[in-house]
Design an enzyme around this catalytic site. Sequence first.
Site, short mmCIF file in Angstrom:
data_model
loop_
_atom_site.label_atom_id
_atom_site.label_comp_id
_atom_site.label_asym_id
_atom_site.label_seq_id
_atom_site.Cartn_x
_atom_site.Cartn_y
_atom_site.Cartn_z
N GLU A 202 32.77 41.80 47.52
CA GLU A 202 33.38 40.56 47.05
C GLU A 202 34.80 40.82 46.54
OE1 GLU A 202 33.05 37.14 43.58
OE2 GLU A 202 31.40 38.55 43.83
N LYS B 91 11.03 42.01 38.00
CA LYS B 91 11.87 41.56 39.10
C LYS B 91 11.88 40.04 39.26
CE LYS B 91 11.52 46.02 41.26
NZ LYS B 91 11.10 46.87 42.35
N ASP C 47 17.57 50.15 40.64
CA ASP C 47 16.76 49.23 41.43
C ASP C 47 17.43 47.87 41.40
OD1 ASP C 47 14.85 47.55 42.55
OD2 ASP C 47 13.16 48.60 41.65
N HIS D 168 41.00 33.95 43.83
CA HIS D 168 40.12 34.19 44.97
C HIS D 168 40.82 33.94 46.31
CE1 HIS D 168 37.02 34.39 41.91
NE2 HIS D 168 36.22 34.90 42.80
#
Length: 424
Positions: free
Chosen positions: A122, A253, A327, A418
């Site tokens: 990004e 998660k 993770d 951006h």
Amino acid sequence: MSYSHKHVKKVLEQIEKVKSIEAYTQQIAPLTQEEIDKLDRKSFNGSATTEGLEARLSFLAEQGVSVDRLTSHSGLESPESLKGNIENFIGMAQVPVGLAGPLLVKGSEAQGDFFVPLATTEGALIASYNRGMKACRLSGGITSVCLIEGVQRSPFFKFDNLGTVGLFIKWVYQRMDKFTEIVESTSRFAKLNDLKANIEGNSVILTFEYLTGDAAGQNMVTICTDKICKYILANFDITPLEWYIEGNYSGDKKATTLSFVNVRGKKVTAEIVIPRFVVDKVLKTTPEKIAQYWQSSTLGVIQSGAIGAQGHVANGLTALFIACGQDVACISESSIGLTRMETNADGDLYVSVTLPSLIVGTVGGGTSLATQKECLEMLGCAGANKAKKFAEICCAVALAGEISIASAMSADHFTNAHQKLGRK
């Protein structure tokens, strides 16, 4: 989240085995203006050119940072070295890693300047975090403290009626010493810290909470809890109608409100006061505009039904997780947080970020892979006795990112940034 007097006393006793609370307070105290003025003004070439890349690598080498694995064509020694990390291996997904910093942290474990590796595709992300880090360093650094730890596994048991559930819970709580013994014989690192029960009709979810040392610990707590459950099944007089090693309750998660009821992983909080002149010079806005924007955006995020109230914590944490072998699926709970921005009595900007469910480790999982280990080494966080330090750095990174995005939004710079940096 709040804890009982007994629990808090236990945590304080663990902390003071190393040093007194008074010593910690002094350690995390903000720098004076005189100390800030004496800081080494470290900087590196940010050019998106071959020359810029070579200059950055030379700069890191001067700082004693090795990135040989990151800059080689392959960070893989052999397919066999990936056993335990992946099945059916066919190749590597190459995510570019950029450099942000220096990030100045004053923590209970993390102390000093850190150059932060962030893996992302990004555009504008690293520039934004880098700007936030610059503002924080000119303000004397970020205070970041790991407050408490715990990783859970929540097995589910179903019986024929509520009465049997009551007998089961009574029996279970009478055997805490046995469960502790089972855990100690199963794992070198896991420590059983607590046990809670959640009853629903003829079923009950038992939540076992552990300390997992320097590992993130999901596999560790699963194996230990399975051993406890097998003992329960072999010794309780009544066989459950159903049982499962995880009742989908622990928050593993996924984003859940349990993050604000009990810790999952590590609870870390960070804060900083950014003087008005730094807000003006580096962030190109004012403390009042940032605070006003944050108040409005917090109303918006509450209306959206989000758990927690923060801007883009997942952005920086995900990039850091990928670079450092964490993770990445645990971003779902790790990025839950609370960010607060307000002006203080002096007209400066106060900012705090609290992450109640930060699942990170510095041993196990992907932390031993070549490039991931190198990124952890860049932060001085590879190996044992480094997990709290890494957690404090993670929270400081998140805070720097929150400051930068709020500044851009408050001054209407977000779109232009951006357009300039996030498009080919």
